[in-house]
Design a protein around this motif. Structure first.
Motif, PDB file in Angstrom:
ATOM      1  N   THR A  29     -13.990 -20.189 -48.345  1.00  0.00           N
ATOM      2  CA  THR A  29     -15.359 -20.688 -48.234  1.00  0.00           C
ATOM      3  C   THR A  29     -15.488 -22.145 -47.804  1.00  0.00           C
ATOM      4  N   HIS A  30     -14.423 -22.909 -47.810  1.00  0.00           N
ATOM      5  CA  HIS A  30     -14.560 -24.339 -47.508  1.00  0.00           C
ATOM      6  C   HIS A  30     -14.166 -24.710 -46.078  1.00  0.00           C
ATOM      7  N   LEU A  31     -13.510 -23.823 -45.365  1.00  0.00           N
ATOM      8  CA  LEU A  31     -13.117 -24.092 -43.983  1.00  0.00           C
ATOM      9  C   LEU A  31     -13.591 -22.965 -43.075  1.00  0.00           C
ATOM     10  N   PRO A  32     -13.984 -23.299 -41.852  1.00  0.00           N
ATOM     11  CA  PRO A  32     -14.364 -22.232 -40.910  1.00  0.00           C
ATOM     12  C   PRO A  32     -13.186 -21.301 -40.652  1.00  0.00           C
ATOM     13  N   GLN A  33     -13.491 -20.027 -40.489  1.00  0.00           N
ATOM     14  CA  GLN A  33     -12.479 -19.027 -40.177  1.00  0.00           C
ATOM     15  C   GLN A  33     -12.565 -18.654 -38.701  1.00  0.00           C
ATOM     16  N   PRO A  34     -11.418 -18.429 -38.078  1.00  0.00           N
ATOM     17  CA  PRO A  34     -11.448 -17.995 -36.679  1.00  0.00           C
ATOM     18  C   PRO A  34     -11.834 -16.519 -36.581  1.00  0.00           C
ATOM     19  N   LEU A  35     -12.850 -16.260 -35.781  1.00  0.00           N
ATOM     20  CA  LEU A  35     -13.307 -14.900 -35.549  1.00  0.00           C
ATOM     21  C   LEU A  35     -13.220 -14.592 -34.064  1.00  0.00           C
ATOM     22  N   ARG A  36     -12.947 -13.330 -33.741  1.00  0.00           N
ATOM     23  CA  ARG A  36     -13.033 -12.874 -32.353  1.00  0.00           C
ATOM     24  C   ARG A  36     -14.244 -11.957 -32.279  1.00  0.00           C
ATOM     25  N   ILE A  37     -15.208 -12.345 -31.446  1.00  0.00           N
ATOM     26  CA  ILE A  37     -16.483 -11.647 -31.388  1.00  0.00           C
ATOM     27  C   ILE A  37     -16.675 -11.021 -30.008  1.00  0.00           C
ATOM     28  N   SER A  38     -17.060  -9.757 -30.011  1.00  0.00           N
ATOM     29  CA  SER A  38     -17.400  -9.039 -28.779  1.00  0.00           C
ATOM     30  C   SER A  38     -18.807  -8.471 -28.940  1.00  0.00           C
ATOM     31  N   ILE A  39     -19.573  -8.511 -27.848  1.00  0.00           N
ATOM     32  CA  ILE A  39     -20.971  -8.082 -27.889  1.00  0.00           C
ATOM     33  C   ILE A  39     -21.237  -7.116 -26.745  1.00  0.00           C
ATOM     34  N   ARG A  40     -21.981  -6.058 -27.055  1.00  0.00           N
ATOM     35  CA  ARG A  40     -22.473  -5.124 -26.042  1.00  0.00           C
ATOM     36  C   ARG A  40     -23.979  -5.016 -26.251  1.00  0.00           C
ATOM     37  N   ALA A  41     -24.735  -5.320 -25.216  1.00  0.00           N
ATOM     38  CA  ALA A  41     -26.192  -5.224 -25.288  1.00  0.00           C
ATOM     39  C   ALA A  41     -26.668  -4.214 -24.251  1.00  0.00           C
ATOM     40  N   ARG A  42     -27.360  -3.190 -24.719  1.00  0.00           N
ATOM     41  CA  ARG A  42     -27.902  -2.166 -23.821  1.00  0.00           C
ATOM     42  C   ARG A  42     -29.330  -2.561 -23.459  1.00  0.00           C
ATOM     43  N   LEU A  43     -29.636  -2.469 -22.164  1.00  0.00           N
ATOM     44  CA  LEU A  43     -30.944  -2.879 -21.656  1.00  0.00           C
ATOM     45  C   LEU A  43     -31.675  -1.720 -21.016  1.00  0.00           C
ATOM     46  N   ARG A  44     -33.020  -1.810 -21.084  1.00  0.00           N
ATOM     47  CA  ARG A  44     -33.824  -0.935 -20.233  1.00  0.00           C
ATOM     48  C   ARG A  44     -33.550  -1.383 -18.811  1.00  0.00           C
ATOM     49  N   ILE A  45     -33.340  -0.451 -17.930  1.00  0.00           N
ATOM     50  CA  ILE A  45     -32.908  -0.828 -16.584  1.00  0.00           C
ATOM     51  C   ILE A  45     -34.038  -0.753 -15.570  1.00  0.00           C
ATOM     52  N   ALA A  46     -33.815  -1.425 -14.469  1.00  0.00           N
ATOM     53  CA  ALA A  46     -34.729  -1.344 -13.334  1.00  0.00           C
ATOM     54  C   ALA A  46     -34.573   0.021 -12.676  1.00  0.00           C
ATOM     55  N   ASP A  47     -35.556   0.396 -11.892  1.00  0.00           N
ATOM     56  CA  ASP A  47     -35.465   1.676 -11.181  1.00  0.00           C
ATOM     57  C   ASP A  47     -34.261   1.714 -10.251  1.00  0.00           C
ATOM     58  N   HIS A  48     -33.924   0.556  -9.691  1.00  0.00           N
ATOM     59  CA  HIS A  48     -32.806   0.479  -8.750  1.00  0.00           C
ATOM     60  C   HIS A  48     -32.386  -0.991  -8.629  1.00  0.00           C
ATOM     61  N   TYR A  49     -31.107  -1.216  -8.435  1.00  0.00           N
ATOM     62  CA  TYR A  49     -30.588  -2.572  -8.196  1.00  0.00           C
ATOM     63  C   TYR A  49     -30.082  -2.645  -6.764  1.00  0.00           C
ATOM     64  N   ASP A  50     -30.597  -3.597  -6.015  1.00  0.00           N
ATOM     65  CA  ASP A  50     -30.082  -3.802  -4.662  1.00  0.00           C
ATOM     66  C   ASP A  50     -29.722  -5.276  -4.499  1.00  0.00           C
ATOM     67  N   GLN A  51     -29.356  -5.684  -3.317  1.00  0.00           N
ATOM     68  CA  GLN A  51     -28.845  -7.036  -3.100  1.00  0.00           C
ATOM     69  C   GLN A  51     -29.876  -8.126  -3.405  1.00  0.00           C
ATOM     70  N   ASP A  52     -31.171  -7.803  -3.441  1.00  0.00           N
ATOM     71  CA  ASP A  52     -32.207  -8.802  -3.685  1.00  0.00           C
ATOM     72  C   ASP A  52     -32.839  -8.699  -5.074  1.00  0.00           C
ATOM     73  N   THR A  53     -32.290  -7.865  -5.948  1.00  0.00           N
ATOM     74  CA  THR A  53     -32.876  -7.710  -7.279  1.00  0.00           C
ATOM     75  C   THR A  53     -32.773  -9.024  -8.043  1.00  0.00           C
ATOM     76  N   PRO A  54     -33.897  -9.536  -8.585  1.00  0.00           N
ATOM     77  CA  PRO A  54     -33.865 -10.811  -9.312  1.00  0.00           C
ATOM     78  C   PRO A  54     -33.249 -10.657 -10.706  1.00  0.00           C
ATOM     79  N   LEU A  55     -32.779 -11.769 -11.258  1.00  0.00           N
ATOM     80  CA  LEU A  55     -32.136 -11.769 -12.575  1.00  0.00           C
ATOM     81  C   LEU A  55     -33.060 -11.240 -13.658  1.00  0.00           C
ATOM     82  N   ASN A  56     -34.373 -11.426 -13.526  1.00  0.00           N
ATOM     83  CA  ASN A  56     -35.270 -10.960 -14.584  1.00  0.00           C
ATOM     84  C   ASN A  56     -35.283  -9.438 -14.721  1.00  0.00           C
TER      85      ASN A  56
END
Length: 127
Positions: A29-56
């Motif tokens: 409890t007195h010292l930080p512990q090393p953790l290895r963290i991995s994250i997976r986030a699932r998103l609602r997707i756009a109808d289609h992704y093409d070369q001009d699809t914006p980051l939003n």
């Protein structure tokens, strides 16, 4: 075009090494512990992704990294690593309403003697 039931986009950030104040035993409890963290986030997707699809139409990967590092309150002690995972999930869900599900895997590196992965995986869907 309507997306199909099986269509999904998952953003991933894997194997971040983060020092976090966590643990239930006095030696933890007195010292930080090393953790290895991995994250997976699932998103609602756009109808289609093409070369001009914006980051939003997707999400910045660095938002996930931020949630597992700089967004963790400095100096706060988390009794359980489950609480660390919950904080990360809450942060990501608040960032973007396109996120429908987040999964966080945390490995306690200090417990690993021969490369074992000892830890938890917590997943939550948007309510």
């Amino acid at each position: 075009m309507q997306t199909g039931f099986d269509d999904f986009l998952t953003l991933e950030v894997n194997n971040l090494h983060v020092d976090v104040l966590t643990g239930i035993y006095s030696e933890e409890t007195h010292l930080p512990q090393p953790l290895r963290i991995s994250i997976r986030a699932r998103l609602r997707i756009a109808d289609h992704y093409d070369q001009d699809t914006p980051l939003n139409q997707s999400k910045n990967y660095m938002d996930l990294k931020h949630a597992a590092s700089t967004a963790l309150p400095e100096g706060m002690h988390f009794t359980l690593i489950e609480a660390v995972a919950d904080h990360i999930i809450d942060t990501i869900m608040m960032q973007d309403d396109k996120v429908s599900h987040v999964e966080v895997k945390i490995v306690k590196l200090a417990l690993s003697e021969r490369g074992e992965e000892i830890g938890i995986t917590l997943g939550r869907g948007r309510k």
